[in-house]
Design a protein around this motif. Sequence first.
Motif, PDB file in Angstrom:
ATOM      1  N   ALA A 173       3.639  14.894 -11.851  1.00 22.20           N
ATOM      2  CA  ALA A 173       2.859  13.913 -10.932  1.00 22.20           C
ATOM      3  C   ALA A 173       1.884  13.261 -11.515  1.00 22.20           C
ATOM      4  N   VAL A 174       1.966  11.903 -11.528  1.00 20.16           N
ATOM      5  CA  VAL A 174       1.091  10.945 -12.298  1.00 20.16           C
ATOM      6  C   VAL A 174       0.212   9.998 -11.317  1.00 20.16           C
ATOM      7  N   ALA A 175      -1.102   9.928 -11.632  1.00 15.88           N
ATOM      8  CA  ALA A 175      -2.019   9.327 -10.796  1.00 15.88           C
ATOM      9  C   ALA A 175      -2.213   8.045 -11.278  1.00 15.88           C
ATOM     10  N   THR A 176      -1.942   6.839 -10.671  1.00  7.87           N
ATOM     11  CA  THR A 176      -2.132   5.486 -11.186  1.00  7.87           C
ATOM     12  C   THR A 176      -3.185   4.618 -10.559  1.00  7.87           C
ATOM     13  N   VAL A 177      -3.410   3.532 -11.166  1.00  7.37           N
ATOM     14  CA  VAL A 177      -4.612   2.811 -10.774  1.00  7.37           C
ATOM     15  C   VAL A 177      -4.278   1.980  -9.593  1.00  7.37           C
ATOM     16  N   GLN A 178      -2.997   1.791  -9.098  1.00 11.66           N
ATOM     17  CA  GLN A 178      -2.520   1.251  -7.935  1.00 11.66           C
ATOM     18  C   GLN A 178      -2.645   2.191  -6.487  1.00 11.66           C
ATOM     19  N   GLY A 179      -3.257   3.527  -6.784  1.00 11.00           N
ATOM     20  CA  GLY A 179      -3.526   4.312  -5.783  1.00 11.00           C
ATOM     21  C   GLY A 179      -2.274   5.157  -5.494  1.00 11.00           C
ATOM     22  N   GLU A 180      -1.217   4.997  -6.334  1.00  7.10           N
ATOM     23  CA  GLU A 180       0.325   5.734  -6.311  1.00  7.10           C
ATOM     24  C   GLU A 180       0.317   7.091  -6.819  1.00  7.10           C
ATOM     25  N   VAL A 181       0.972   8.208  -6.387  1.00  8.78           N
ATOM     26  CA  VAL A 181       1.422   9.144  -7.057  1.00  8.78           C
ATOM     27  C   VAL A 181       2.731   9.382  -7.454  1.00  8.78           C
ATOM     28  N   VAL A 182       3.306   9.133  -8.613  1.00  8.92           N
ATOM     29  CA  VAL A 182       4.360   8.729  -8.995  1.00  8.92           C
ATOM     30  C   VAL A 182       5.064  10.426  -9.479  1.00  8.92           C
TER      31      VAL A 182
ATOM     32  N   LEU B 197       5.895   2.812 -16.821  1.00  8.75           N
ATOM     33  CA  LEU B 197       5.372   2.779 -15.382  1.00  8.75           C
ATOM     34  C   LEU B 197       5.138   1.283 -14.806  1.00  8.75           C
ATOM     35  N   GLY B 198       5.604   0.381 -15.812  1.00  8.68           N
ATOM     36  CA  GLY B 198       5.399  -1.058 -15.442  1.00  8.68           C
ATOM     37  C   GLY B 198       3.933  -1.365 -15.591  1.00  8.68           C
ATOM     38  N   GLU B 199       3.573  -1.937 -14.486  1.00  6.29           N
ATOM     39  CA  GLU B 199       2.050  -2.410 -14.280  1.00  6.29           C
ATOM     40  C   GLU B 199       1.298  -1.470 -13.784  1.00  6.29           C
ATOM     41  N   ALA B 200       1.612  -0.203 -13.553  1.00  4.95           N
ATOM     42  CA  ALA B 200       0.711   0.746 -13.141  1.00  4.95           C
ATOM     43  C   ALA B 200       0.086   1.457 -14.256  1.00  4.95           C
ATOM     44  N   THR B 201      -1.022   1.398 -14.694  1.00  3.87           N
ATOM     45  CA  THR B 201      -1.880   2.185 -15.574  1.00  3.87           C
ATOM     46  C   THR B 201      -2.073   3.766 -14.983  1.00  3.87           C
ATOM     47  N   PRO B 202      -1.683   4.662 -15.762  1.00  2.00           N
ATOM     48  CA  PRO B 202      -1.906   6.088 -15.403  1.00  2.00           C
ATOM     49  C   PRO B 202      -3.388   6.730 -15.628  1.00  2.00           C
ATOM     50  N   PHE B 203      -4.031   7.234 -14.786  1.00  3.59           N
ATOM     51  CA  PHE B 203      -5.341   8.085 -14.933  1.00  3.59           C
ATOM     52  C   PHE B 203      -5.072   9.498 -15.393  1.00  3.59           C
ATOM     53  N   HIS B 204      -4.099   9.875 -14.797  1.00  2.00           N
ATOM     54  CA  HIS B 204      -4.094  11.322 -14.939  1.00  2.00           C
ATOM     55  C   HIS B 204      -2.575  12.120 -14.644  1.00  2.00           C
ATOM     56  N   LEU B 205      -2.284  13.162 -15.149  1.00  4.54           N
ATOM     57  CA  LEU B 205      -1.071  13.721 -14.884  1.00  4.54           C
ATOM     58  C   LEU B 205      -1.285  15.217 -14.840  1.00  4.54           C
ATOM     59  N   GLU B 206      -0.241  15.846 -14.029  1.00  4.57           N
ATOM     60  CA  GLU B 206      -0.231  17.174 -14.002  1.00  4.57           C
ATOM     61  C   GLU B 206       1.296  17.731 -13.928  1.00  4.57           C
TER      62      GLU B 206
ATOM     63  N   GLU C  38      -5.917   4.089  -1.072  1.00  2.00           N
ATOM     64  CA  GLU C  38      -6.167   2.275  -0.897  1.00  2.00           C
ATOM     65  C   GLU C  38      -6.570   1.933  -2.415  1.00  2.00           C
ATOM     66  N   GLU C  39      -7.523   2.934  -3.197  1.00  2.00           N
ATOM     67  CA  GLU C  39      -7.961   2.412  -4.492  1.00  2.00           C
ATOM     68  C   GLU C  39      -7.359   3.068  -5.322  1.00  2.00           C
ATOM     69  N   SER C  40      -7.902   3.148  -6.688  1.00  2.00           N
ATOM     70  CA  SER C  40      -7.221   3.897  -7.836  1.00  2.00           C
ATOM     71  C   SER C  40      -7.306   5.284  -7.570  1.00  2.00           C
ATOM     72  N   CYS C  41      -6.229   6.006  -8.054  1.00  2.00           N
ATOM     73  CA  CYS C  41      -6.062   7.646  -7.672  1.00  2.00           C
ATOM     74  C   CYS C  41      -6.287   8.159  -9.163  1.00  2.00           C
ATOM     75  N   ARG C  42      -7.410   8.749  -9.101  1.00  2.00           N
ATOM     76  CA  ARG C  42      -8.022   9.290 -10.465  1.00  2.00           C
ATOM     77  C   ARG C  42      -7.563  10.563 -10.766  1.00  2.00           C
ATOM     78  N   MET C  43      -7.169  11.498  -9.924  1.00  2.00           N
ATOM     79  CA  MET C  43      -6.683  12.976 -10.288  1.00  2.00           C
ATOM     80  C   MET C  43      -5.769  13.612  -9.680  1.00  2.00           C
ATOM     81  N   VAL C  44      -4.759  14.210 -10.032  1.00  2.00           N
ATOM     82  CA  VAL C  44      -3.632  14.991  -9.258  1.00  2.00           C
ATOM     83  C   VAL C  44      -3.656  16.605  -9.682  1.00  2.00           C
ATOM     84  N   CYS C  45      -3.518  17.404  -8.729  1.00  2.89           N
ATOM     85  CA  CYS C  45      -3.391  18.742  -8.973  1.00  2.89           C
ATOM     86  C   CYS C  45      -2.312  19.554  -7.921  1.00  2.89           C
TER      87      CYS C  45
END
Length: 401
Positions: free
Chosen positions: A55-64, A37-46, A84-91
């Motif tokens: 679907a991966v939630a990252t610190v950059q506020g993105e859903v990959v 994921l490069g510089e994007a640290t993942p917080f959660h995946l579903e 705008e801030e870190s994305c913590r969970m996806v479902c």
Amino acid sequence: RKLGRSRKKKKNKKKAKMTDVGGAAEEKTSHKRRLNLGEATPFHLEVHPSKDLLAVATVQGEVVLTELLEDLTFKEKARIKAHEESCRMVCYNRDGSKFYSCSADCAVSIGDTEKHKIQGSLKAAHTSGVNSMALYDGKMLITGDDEGFVSVWDARSGMKKIWSLEEHGDFVSEICCVENKKTVLVTSGDGTLSTYDVRKGKVEAMSDPLDDELLCVLPVKNDTRVVCGASSGALEIFEWGWFGLPCDRFLDHSESVDTLCVLDTSTICTGSSDGQVRIVSLYPNSLEGTVGEHDGPVECVRVSPHSGHIISCGHDNFVRVWIKNQDQEGEEEKSQETLEPSTSSGVEPQEAGDKRRRGTTEADNSSDDEDSDDSPKVKKKKRRKKKRTGSKKKTIFFDGL
């Protein structure tokens, strides 16, 4: 001495070449079955409910959004800026056409899986960062924040709030819906496990506060037991209906247990802050082994309902795929590597094997002719052969019974 030194130099060069080849082989195998994921640290995946789409939630506020192919490689579909801030969970919703995400910016967003865009966002859904979320019955979205609030939203009518309660003294770590029991399990940093009745909007039961933070929750054994991962590395096991204190405890993790997922009715997969992804058997409680390892804490572990593979993400900024029978695959790869030199020499494997057999038989015959005077050795060999034939008959006899 000069000749000896030159020979040693040649040998050292050959060894260096072999180590370089081995390192390249390790790099090739390490690049397989992982997504950088490069510089994007993942917080959660579903995982998508019907296909291997993550679907991966990252610190950059993105859903990959990324797809897991049949050869266990990843194909990235899109990177959607959801917060705008870190994305913590996806479902996902039930059919996987939409995904929901929560963030530290106190917002909840809704995205389209096929069009790869955000449909809408509910800003200021909570007064503090939203840490956990879950979809109940495909109709109600349940969220929990850093201050211990639990809120329920109507996902069918524009995310209208149904009710909100503050029953925990610290952050809500995870929310798990048990639709068979018509209850919702919630764990918190204050060391409590609580059960909610979503339709009535009240707390049914709450455990006594434990000394450790409860970080994740999972129902097991056909919803007769509830397992919680603690910050001390323990697995606190509760009996359904008796949530006051744990009825059992498992203590084989060196650091905190941050995530859980179900493999079958009596087996779970755990992810710990020591980077290990483990398989644990329940009743009897035992550590079956380690599936894999991250270079940092493991944030989330999930099992694909489509392929059955274990998928995890961690602080090393990688999403990895693990297989239960990795040892068998490693042995097969080694056997293929041993066969490769014989094929490259221009001789087929079967012919090479036949020639080896012929060579051994010829060598045995020549040794028998040369050592014809040593009669005792030949007798010993014959006796051993007789014993082996006798053991085979015994096994055949008992197999028949």
